[in-house]
Design a protein around this motif. Structure first.
Motif, PDB file in Angstrom:
ATOM      1  N   ILE A  60      -1.802  -2.224   4.273  1.00  0.00           N
ATOM      2  CA  ILE A  60      -2.311  -2.281   2.895  1.00  0.00           C
ATOM      3  C   ILE A  60      -1.195  -2.644   1.919  1.00  0.00           C
ATOM      4  N   LYS A  61      -0.032  -2.010   2.081  1.00  0.00           N
ATOM      5  CA  LYS A  61       1.081  -2.297   1.171  1.00  0.00           C
ATOM      6  C   LYS A  61       1.575  -3.732   1.322  1.00  0.00           C
ATOM      7  N   ALA A  62       1.572  -4.244   2.556  1.00  0.00           N
ATOM      8  CA  ALA A  62       2.007  -5.622   2.768  1.00  0.00           C
ATOM      9  C   ALA A  62       1.092  -6.593   2.034  1.00  0.00           C
ATOM     10  N   VAL A  63      -0.216  -6.364   2.125  1.00  0.00           N
ATOM     11  CA  VAL A  63      -1.178  -7.231   1.433  1.00  0.00           C
ATOM     12  C   VAL A  63      -0.948  -7.172  -0.076  1.00  0.00           C
ATOM     13  N   VAL A  64      -0.832  -5.945  -0.601  1.00  0.00           N
ATOM     14  CA  VAL A  64      -0.618  -5.767  -2.042  1.00  0.00           C
ATOM     15  C   VAL A  64       0.723  -6.374  -2.459  1.00  0.00           C
ATOM     16  N   GLY A  65       1.766  -6.163  -1.648  1.00  0.00           N
ATOM     17  CA  GLY A  65       3.090  -6.656  -1.975  1.00  0.00           C
ATOM     18  C   GLY A  65       3.165  -8.168  -2.038  1.00  0.00           C
ATOM     19  N   ILE A  86       6.755  -4.565  -0.807  1.00  0.00           N
ATOM     20  CA  ILE A  86       6.960  -5.135   0.535  1.00  0.00           C
ATOM     21  C   ILE A  86       7.958  -4.282   1.322  1.00  0.00           C
ATOM     22  N   LEU A  87       9.039  -3.871   0.656  1.00  0.00           N
ATOM     23  CA  LEU A  87      10.028  -3.003   1.315  1.00  0.00           C
ATOM     24  C   LEU A  87       9.409  -1.666   1.683  1.00  0.00           C
ATOM     25  N   ASP A  88       8.521  -1.167   0.836  1.00  0.00           N
ATOM     26  CA  ASP A  88       7.818   0.080   1.130  1.00  0.00           C
ATOM     27  C   ASP A  88       6.953  -0.078   2.379  1.00  0.00           C
ATOM     28  N   TYR A 108       0.759  -8.096 -11.033  1.00  0.00           N
ATOM     29  CA  TYR A 108      -0.062  -6.949 -10.652  1.00  0.00           C
ATOM     30  C   TYR A 108      -1.461  -7.068 -11.235  1.00  0.00           C
ATOM     31  N   ASP A 109      -2.427  -6.510 -10.521  1.00  0.00           N
ATOM     32  CA  ASP A 109      -3.762  -6.353 -11.091  1.00  0.00           C
ATOM     33  C   ASP A 109      -4.159  -4.882 -10.979  1.00  0.00           C
ATOM     34  N   THR A 110      -5.262  -4.534 -11.591  1.00  0.00           N
ATOM     35  CA  THR A 110      -5.694  -3.139 -11.639  1.00  0.00           C
ATOM     36  C   THR A 110      -5.956  -2.570 -10.249  1.00  0.00           C
ATOM     37  N   ILE A 111      -6.584  -3.369  -9.392  1.00  0.00           N
ATOM     38  CA  ILE A 111      -6.906  -2.915  -8.035  1.00  0.00           C
ATOM     39  C   ILE A 111      -5.629  -2.564  -7.273  1.00  0.00           C
ATOM     40  N   ASP A 153      10.930  12.999   5.335  1.00  0.00           N
ATOM     41  CA  ASP A 153      11.102  11.579   5.048  1.00  0.00           C
ATOM     42  C   ASP A 153       9.826  10.988   4.447  1.00  0.00           C
ATOM     43  N   ALA A 154       8.661  11.404   4.971  1.00  0.00           N
ATOM     44  CA  ALA A 154       7.390  10.886   4.465  1.00  0.00           C
ATOM     45  C   ALA A 154       7.155  11.332   3.018  1.00  0.00           C
ATOM     46  N   LYS A 155       7.463  12.601   2.726  1.00  0.00           N
ATOM     47  CA  LYS A 155       7.300  13.081   1.350  1.00  0.00           C
ATOM     48  C   LYS A 155       8.276  12.351   0.413  1.00  0.00           C
ATOM     49  N   PHE A 156       9.461  12.093   0.920  1.00  0.00           N
ATOM     50  CA  PHE A 156      10.438  11.343   0.152  1.00  0.00           C
ATOM     51  C   PHE A 156       9.930   9.920  -0.102  1.00  0.00           C
ATOM     52  N   ASP A 157       9.335   9.301   0.930  1.00  0.00           N
ATOM     53  CA  ASP A 157       8.773   7.957   0.782  1.00  0.00           C
ATOM     54  C   ASP A 157       7.668   7.934  -0.266  1.00  0.00           C
ATOM     55  N   ALA A 158       6.872   9.010  -0.314  1.00  0.00           N
ATOM     56  CA  ALA A 158       5.798   9.091  -1.305  1.00  0.00           C
ATOM     57  C   ALA A 158       6.377   9.070  -2.720  1.00  0.00           C
ATOM     58  N   LEU A 159       7.483   9.770  -2.919  1.00  0.00           N
ATOM     59  CA  LEU A 159       8.120   9.769  -4.231  1.00  0.00           C
ATOM     60  C   LEU A 159       8.681   8.389  -4.560  1.00  0.00           C
ATOM     61  N   VAL A 160       9.219   7.700  -3.540  1.00  0.00           N
ATOM     62  CA  VAL A 160       9.717   6.346  -3.746  1.00  0.00           C
ATOM     63  C   VAL A 160       8.569   5.419  -4.135  1.00  0.00           C
ATOM     64  N   SER A 161       7.421   5.570  -3.445  1.00  0.00           N
ATOM     65  CA  SER A 161       6.244   4.761  -3.768  1.00  0.00           C
ATOM     66  C   SER A 161       5.774   5.048  -5.193  1.00  0.00           C
ATOM     67  N   LEU A 162       5.892   6.315  -5.588  1.00  0.00           N
ATOM     68  CA  LEU A 162       5.539   6.677  -6.960  1.00  0.00           C
ATOM     69  C   LEU A 162       6.449   5.954  -7.942  1.00  0.00           C
ATOM     70  N   GLY A 163       7.738   5.837  -7.574  1.00  0.00           N
ATOM     71  CA  GLY A 163       8.672   5.085  -8.404  1.00  0.00           C
ATOM     72  C   GLY A 163       8.282   3.621  -8.500  1.00  0.00           C
ATOM     73  N   THR A 164       7.820   3.067  -7.374  1.00  0.00           N
ATOM     74  CA  THR A 164       7.361   1.681  -7.371  1.00  0.00           C
ATOM     75  C   THR A 164       6.181   1.499  -8.324  1.00  0.00           C
ATOM     76  N   LEU A 165       5.262   2.462  -8.290  1.00  0.00           N
ATOM     77  CA  LEU A 165       4.099   2.414  -9.173  1.00  0.00           C
ATOM     78  C   LEU A 165       4.532   2.472 -10.635  1.00  0.00           C
TER      79      LEU A 165
END
Length: 372
Positions: A31-36, A45-47, A118-121, A158-170
């Motif tokens: 999903i992230k690759a498609v969005v990226g 994409i890095l995420d 970016y789009d809303t979706i 690591d997964a919880k840390f990744d979630a925070l990184v993804s939040l930073g991306t958002l």
């Protein structure tokens, strides 16, 4: 039989959790690759790449637990439990490689920036994925704590840390949408550096376990206290702890007993201690050494202690015994690792005690401060 069943149940739990991690991370990565790629966001994409590395880590964890669960054999009588620590090293190297590659690609984007779209979706999808990744990390970490699996605990954190990184991306995406400022490449560098830091910590912890790290002082204190609570035990010393994998721990200890205890009494006492330590701490005390204590020699003992503890960097003295038949005085000392010259300190103490008791041959054993 009970131990085998517990180990089998633990292995099944780790494999099940690993399979859930593989499936979840593969879906998240897709999903992230498609969005990226659709938005042109290097951070997303890095995420996605990071999620793929997490999925690969879960595969390695499963393979590692299968090998670690093999029964001991002639070549490896202590079993294969340390394979789990080797697995953690492999995972650490993968994360380190991912972080190194990512920081290079992100730096290129700083030099030659591109404009994300970016789009809303896409933004809504990223927000949902943040929640899913955090939930996955929380689940994995809790299971790891329950079954005492360092690999699962590390994966969960690591997964919880990744979630925070993804939040930073958002948040970076929202900054671009509302203010037109692109933080993508800089965020990519930050993510990559944090990945490298996490990888180095995983490698450090795994290598420490393979080399043989000190037992936590809180645990060793509890073991000493438990052993000292047995009738007939006058003191407990020299606890050595060997880690052959999660839930596969061997140890040895010395106990001080009255010099007139017979072999049958000592045998019964040591067996009770072994059973109690295994039941309470899941540690097999493979060897229990014996120090003989003679209360009649207490005055001499106190005088020798005064000489020994008159020196800095002496942590302990024990195992004191006088053999009147052979005219020997024997005891052990523990010298602090911080002593500038432990050998010189040992020789000085030996010389002083020998001078104080010239009619005796003084034998001092220098013990290592394994667990305080």
């Amino acid at each position: 039989m009970e131990v085998v069943e517990q180990v089998t149940s633990r292995d099944k739990t780790i494999v099940k959790t690993g399979l859930i991690g593989i499936a979840a991370n593969a879906i998240l990565a897709a999903i992230k690759a498609v969005v990226g790629f659709a938005s042109g966001s290097i951070a997303i994409i890095l995420d996605a790449v990071n999620n793929l590395s997490d999925a690969l880590s879960s595969v390695i964890t499963i393979v590692g637990i299968k090998i670690a669960g093999k029964n001991p054999d002639k070549e490896h009588p202590f079993g294969y439990g340390r394979v789990e620590y080797l697995t953690a090293i492999v995972i650490g190297v993968i994360i380190l490689y991912t972080g190194g590659t990512s920081v290079v690609e992100s730096a290129k984007k700083i030099i030659s920036p591109n404009t994300p779209n970016y789009d809303t979706i896409s933004l809504v999808l990223i927000a949902v994925l943040v929640a899913v990744k955090f939930a996955l990390g929380l689940y994995t970490q809790r299971v790891g704590q329950r079954v005492n699996s360092d690999s699962l605990i590390a994966s969960g954190v690591d997964a919880k840390f990744d979630a925070l990184v993804s939040l930073g991306t958002l948040l970076a995406a929202l900054v671009f949408v509302f203010f037109g400022v692109s933080l993508e490449a800089y965020l990519g560098v930050a993510i990559s550096l944090l990945l490298i830091k996490a990888a180095l910590e995983i490698l450090r912890d795994a290598i420490d376990k393979i080399l043989g790290e000190r037992m936590p002082s809180s645990e060793s204190s509890q073991i000493y206290k438990c052993i000292g609570s047995f009738d007939g035990v006058l003191g407990a010393y020299d606890l050595i702890f060997n880690d052959y994998g999660p839930d596969k721990k061997l140890g040895s200890v010395h106990i001080e007993v009255a010099h007139d205890m017979n072999a049958a009494q000592i045998d019964a006492l040591t067996r009770r201690i072994q059973n109690e330590i295994f039941a309470k701490f899941n540690i097999v005390l493979d060897t229990i050494g014996i120090y003989a204590f003679n209360k009649e020699d207490n005055a001499t003992r106190l005088n020798v202690e005064k000489i020994v503890f008159g020196h800095k960097f002496i942590k302990q003295m024990h195992g004191f015994y006088i053999n009147k038949e052979t005219n020997t005085i024997t005891f052990d000392i523990v010298i602090d690792f911080n002593a500038p010259d432990g050998s010189a300190l040992y020789r000085e103490i030996l010389s002083q005690v020998s001078s104080a008791y010239p009619s005796y041959k003084v034998i001092i054993t220098r013990d290592t401060d394994y667990n305080g």
